[in-house]
Scaffold this active site. Structure first.
Site, short mmCIF file in Angstrom:
data_model
loop_
_atom_site.label_atom_id
_atom_site.label_comp_id
_atom_site.label_asym_id
_atom_site.label_seq_id
_atom_site.Cartn_x
_atom_site.Cartn_y
_atom_site.Cartn_z
N LYS A 85 4.19 3.21 8.12
CA LYS A 85 4.23 1.77 8.33
C LYS A 85 5.64 1.22 8.34
O LYS A 85 6.58 1.85 7.85
CB LYS A 85 3.42 1.06 7.24
CG LYS A 85 3.99 1.27 5.85
CD LYS A 85 3.26 0.42 4.81
CE LYS A 85 3.85 0.64 3.43
NZ LYS A 85 3.28 -0.24 2.42
N HIS A 129 -6.05 -5.57 14.48
CA HIS A 129 -6.01 -4.15 14.83
C HIS A 129 -5.84 -4.00 16.33
O HIS A 129 -6.53 -4.66 17.10
CB HIS A 129 -7.29 -3.46 14.34
CG HIS A 129 -7.38 -3.43 12.85
ND1 HIS A 129 -8.01 -4.40 12.12
CD2 HIS A 129 -6.85 -2.56 11.94
CE1 HIS A 129 -7.88 -4.13 10.82
NE2 HIS A 129 -7.19 -3.03 10.69
N ASP A 184 -5.05 -10.58 9.66
CA ASP A 184 -5.16 -9.18 10.02
C ASP A 184 -5.35 -9.03 11.53
O ASP A 184 -5.85 -9.92 12.19
CB ASP A 184 -6.41 -8.64 9.32
CG ASP A 184 -6.26 -7.17 8.97
OD1 ASP A 184 -5.25 -6.57 9.35
OD2 ASP A 184 -7.18 -6.66 8.31
N HIS A 225 -2.62 -1.24 12.73
CA HIS A 225 -3.03 -2.33 11.85
C HIS A 225 -1.81 -3.18 11.60
O HIS A 225 -0.72 -2.66 11.41
CB HIS A 225 -3.55 -1.73 10.54
CG HIS A 225 -3.59 -2.69 9.40
ND1 HIS A 225 -4.73 -3.29 8.97
CD2 HIS A 225 -2.60 -3.15 8.59
CE1 HIS A 225 -4.46 -4.08 7.94
NE2 HIS A 225 -3.18 -4.01 7.69
N GLN A 234 -6.08 -12.06 4.61
CA GLN A 234 -5.05 -11.43 5.44
C GLN A 234 -5.13 -12.00 6.84
O GLN A 234 -6.22 -12.22 7.36
CB GLN A 234 -5.32 -9.93 5.55
CG GLN A 234 -5.14 -9.16 4.28
CD GLN A 234 -5.39 -7.68 4.52
OE1 GLN A 234 -6.44 -7.30 5.03
NE2 GLN A 234 -4.42 -6.85 4.17
N CYS A 252 -10.48 -3.37 8.26
CA CYS A 252 -10.44 -2.39 9.35
C CYS A 252 -11.79 -1.78 9.74
O CYS A 252 -12.10 -1.71 10.94
CB CYS A 252 -9.44 -1.29 9.09
SG CYS A 252 -8.47 -1.45 7.61
N ARG A 272 -9.35 -7.18 -3.91
CA ARG A 272 -8.81 -5.93 -4.43
C ARG A 272 -8.58 -6.05 -5.91
O ARG A 272 -8.11 -7.08 -6.40
CB ARG A 272 -7.47 -5.60 -3.75
CG ARG A 272 -7.62 -5.36 -2.27
CD ARG A 272 -6.29 -5.07 -1.63
NE ARG A 272 -6.45 -4.93 -0.19
CZ ARG A 272 -5.44 -4.77 0.66
NH1 ARG A 272 -4.20 -4.72 0.21
NH2 ARG A 272 -5.68 -4.64 1.95
#
Length: 599
Positions: free
Chosen positions: A426, A346, A344, A472, A342, A295, A324
């Site tokens: 979420k 946004h 991902d 996200h 990911q 992000c 992570r």
RNA sequence: GCCUCCGUAGCUCAGUUGGCCAGAGCAACCGCCUUGUAAGCGGUCGGUCGACGGUUCGAAUCCGUCCGGAGGCUCCA
């Protein structure tokens, strides 16, 4: 909605049977040791059986398990009645004076209704004992009438495992015995069969057998190497993903794997996400961190120029690889790893676009998942946790927005109060796989944190600066995890569009090799992934090999096929389609590929 | 991270009071066979027994540490 005609598990005979089995197990274990040596904790029924936690003078062995099971069956044969007695807290304390866990439970009950996890129940329940044969337990019940009602032919102790008292790693670790019992022996057999089936589909086993991926001690745990075949499946999934995103109005971005500490300081990750981040590395006196999320980088792209309200919504997508820290004990194949990619994205939008944006992203998500044979969806809505940032009012608006989109989509959902990320509420999308197991895959999250912290804005119609909403989302979640789920869902037998090798030519004898290669060439030109097994093996061996690799199409070619210019088609389902002309076969496979399903 | 169990060739596994050169099947490789829908036959290659340290005349086997793996660690006494 629960069907009123369907009995709740908690009210069922089976539930009582399992609960009683737990008590019988506790009796058997207690009898193995000297009086007072066994401290018993709790022993509830669970989805597929029951367990009981013990604090014991020594560790149990698999041998013990057999003996305990044997003893349980004797107790069952005794048809000892379960007798309930309601007593006062004081009496209970006296009875369990040498049982510290029970005393703690009694305190919880006595002090106004705390359950065994220390959570308030809002009521002050009565305290009751249940006795069967020589064993008495603090228990709410209910139980079967006597031990003989537990079906001993459908009983099996499964495993021994460690479990913390009240699930708290700071409390003593107990030994937990898992067992299962069913109304009939047949149901036990079916349950064990299902476990076997799940074992066969284990993505870690299939990953090796099908040569899809591996990990290496030398690289480190939780770090995945994608082999050529696994990589191909991933590429196919990603290509599809890319096409859909292009259609869906996404822009593709690429960002670095590391960023300076100041970036992570500003983003709040060093304050809120530190425990999942790896330690800093030093580059010319500056601290850099491996990214745990994408992000902050996407935010940088957003604010690389002044944005107008006309530019919104903006959708930045990236297959971003993040790292992570996960505790070693929780790592699991592809499903829980330390480095993953990911899918991902946004979204940045105006407040008035939020509703449309949510509708869009949820439907977009479900449509992509459907292409992978996943269609049984539900969702969890997770709300503001204790440790969080952002204006509470904004949280409520966002939570309501998420709940409404779920309702509009008609998705069944539950609410996980306080389960949201620190930066926003979420939605998690849960799918059911071919074995009926549930997996959490997609996630759609609000982010109140970063727009604020990085002070991003757009210029509105009024010429003023406005803060955009930031959304996200990840559809596959992570490529690794999604791949693991797919392997288990399909049991390694990928639909033809995803199969690494779609077709294998199996010549009967060496003299058919040339023809086999010629056919293979034509199929390659038609756009398929083809191989030829021109080893000197017998045809049955070649079939076996191709079957084990779960190749969708096996084409046998011998004298007859050569003569008639056909191929004999065998599917991995063992169905035989007989001799087919190549154009017909090509049409068939092409249709299956385009439909993204079947063979 | 913690608890239990486990770690022998690429894979699946034998190898228990510590003692001859550590074994098998599959895979790989080389031959023979030329084959009709889930393993044809023969041979060859392949292991510092997870790593390190210790006990011992002697360790795959016993002890310790570490590394890695499996199962489990809040579904209402």
């Amino acid at each position: 909605m629960a069907d009123k005609n369907v009995e709740r598990y908690e009210d069922s005979e089976l539930y009582r049977m399992r609960h009683s089995a737990a008590h019988i197990m506790a009796q058997a274990v207690t009898e193995m040791f000297e009086p007072g040596e066994v401290k018993v904790a709790i022993g509830p029924p669970i989805d597929d059986g029951f367990y009981y936690d013990f604090d014991l003078p020594r560790n149990l062995t698999p041998e013990d398990l057999k003996n305990i099971e044997k003893r349980m069956k004797q107790i069952i044969k005794g048809k000892h009645p379960f007798e309930k007695r309601v007593i006062s807290a004081q009496e209970a304390r006296e009875h369990f004076h040498d049982q510290p866990y029970k005393l703690e439970l009694i305190d919880g009950l006595d002090q106004g209704g705390f359950d065994e996890y220390g959570q308030p129940t809002g009521q002050n329940p009565e305290i009751s004992l249940y006795t069967q044969d020589t064993f008495t337990d603090l228990c709410r019940g209910p139980h079967v009438e006597h031990t003989g009602q537990v079906n001993r032919s459908a009983l099996k102790l499964m495993t021994i495992a460690g479990a913390y008292w009240r699930g708290d790693e700071k409390r003593p670790q107990l030994q937990r015995i898992y067992g299962t019992v069913w109304p009939t022996k047949e149901e036990l057999t079916a349950y064990l069969w299902k476990l076997e089936e799940a074992k066969k589909r284990d993505h870690r086993v299939l990953g090796r057998e099908l040569d899809l991926f591996s990990t290496s001690d030398e690289v480190g745990p939780g770090l995945i190497m994608w082999h050529p075949k696994g990589g191909l499946v991933r590429k196919l999934a990603e290509d599809y993903w890319g096409d859909e995103h292009e259609q869906g109005g996404y822009d593709f971005v690429f960002t670095p794997h590391i960023g300076k500490s100041t970036l992570w300081k500003t983003s709040g990750h060093l304050d809120f996400y530190n425990e999942n981040m790896y330690s800093a590395m030093d580059i010319e006196g500056q601290e850099y961190y491996l990214k745990p999320m994408n992000c902050p980088f996407h935010v940088q792209i957003f604010r690389s120029q002044i944005r107008s309200y006309r530019d919104l919504p903006l959708r930045f997508a990236e297959k971003g690889t993040v790292y992570r820290y996960e505790r070693s004990g929780v790592l699991h194949g592809l499903l829980r790893v330390r480095g993953f990619t990911q899918d991902d994205a946004h979204h940045f939008c105006r407040p008035d676009q939020m509703r449309d944006e949510l509708d869009f992203v949820l439907n977009f998500c479900l449509n992509i998942l459907r292409a992978f044979g996943l269609s049984d969806f539900k969702a969890y809505l997770s709300t503001q946790p204790e440790k969080s940032v952002g204006d509470p009012e904004q949280w409520r608006v966002a939570e309501a927005g998420l709940e409404e989109v779920l309702q509009r989509a008609g998705l069944p959902y539950g609410v996980d109060e306080g389960g949201g990320a620190f930066y926003g509420p979420k939605i998690d999308v849960i799918v059911q796989d071919a074995l009926g197991r549930e997996w959490q895959i997609s996630t759609i999250q609000f982010d109140f944190n970063l727009p604020e912290r990085f002070d991003i804005s757009y210029v509105g119609e009024d010429g003023e600066q406005h803060r955009p909403f930031m959304l996200h989302r990840a559809l596959f979640g992570s490529m690794e995890r999604f791949f693991g789920i797919l392997i288990e869902h399909y049991g390694g037998a990928f639909p033809v569009w995803l199969s690494p090798q779609q077709i294998t030519l199996l010549p009967i004898a060496d003299r058919h090799n040339a023809y086999a290669h010629q056919v293979a060439q034509q199929l390659k030109e038609a756009g398929f992934r083809v191989g030829v097994d021109d080893s000197g093996d017998r045809i049955s061996k070649k079939v076996r090999q191709a079957q084990k690799q779960k190749t969708p199409y096996m084409l046998i070619v011998g004298d007859r096929e050569l003569e008639s210019e056909t191929v004999s088609v065998r599917l991995r389902t063992e169905e035989e389609l007989g001799a087919m002309a190549l154009p017909d076969l090509i049409d068939r496979i092409r249709a299956a590929v385009e439909a993204k399903q079947g063979l």
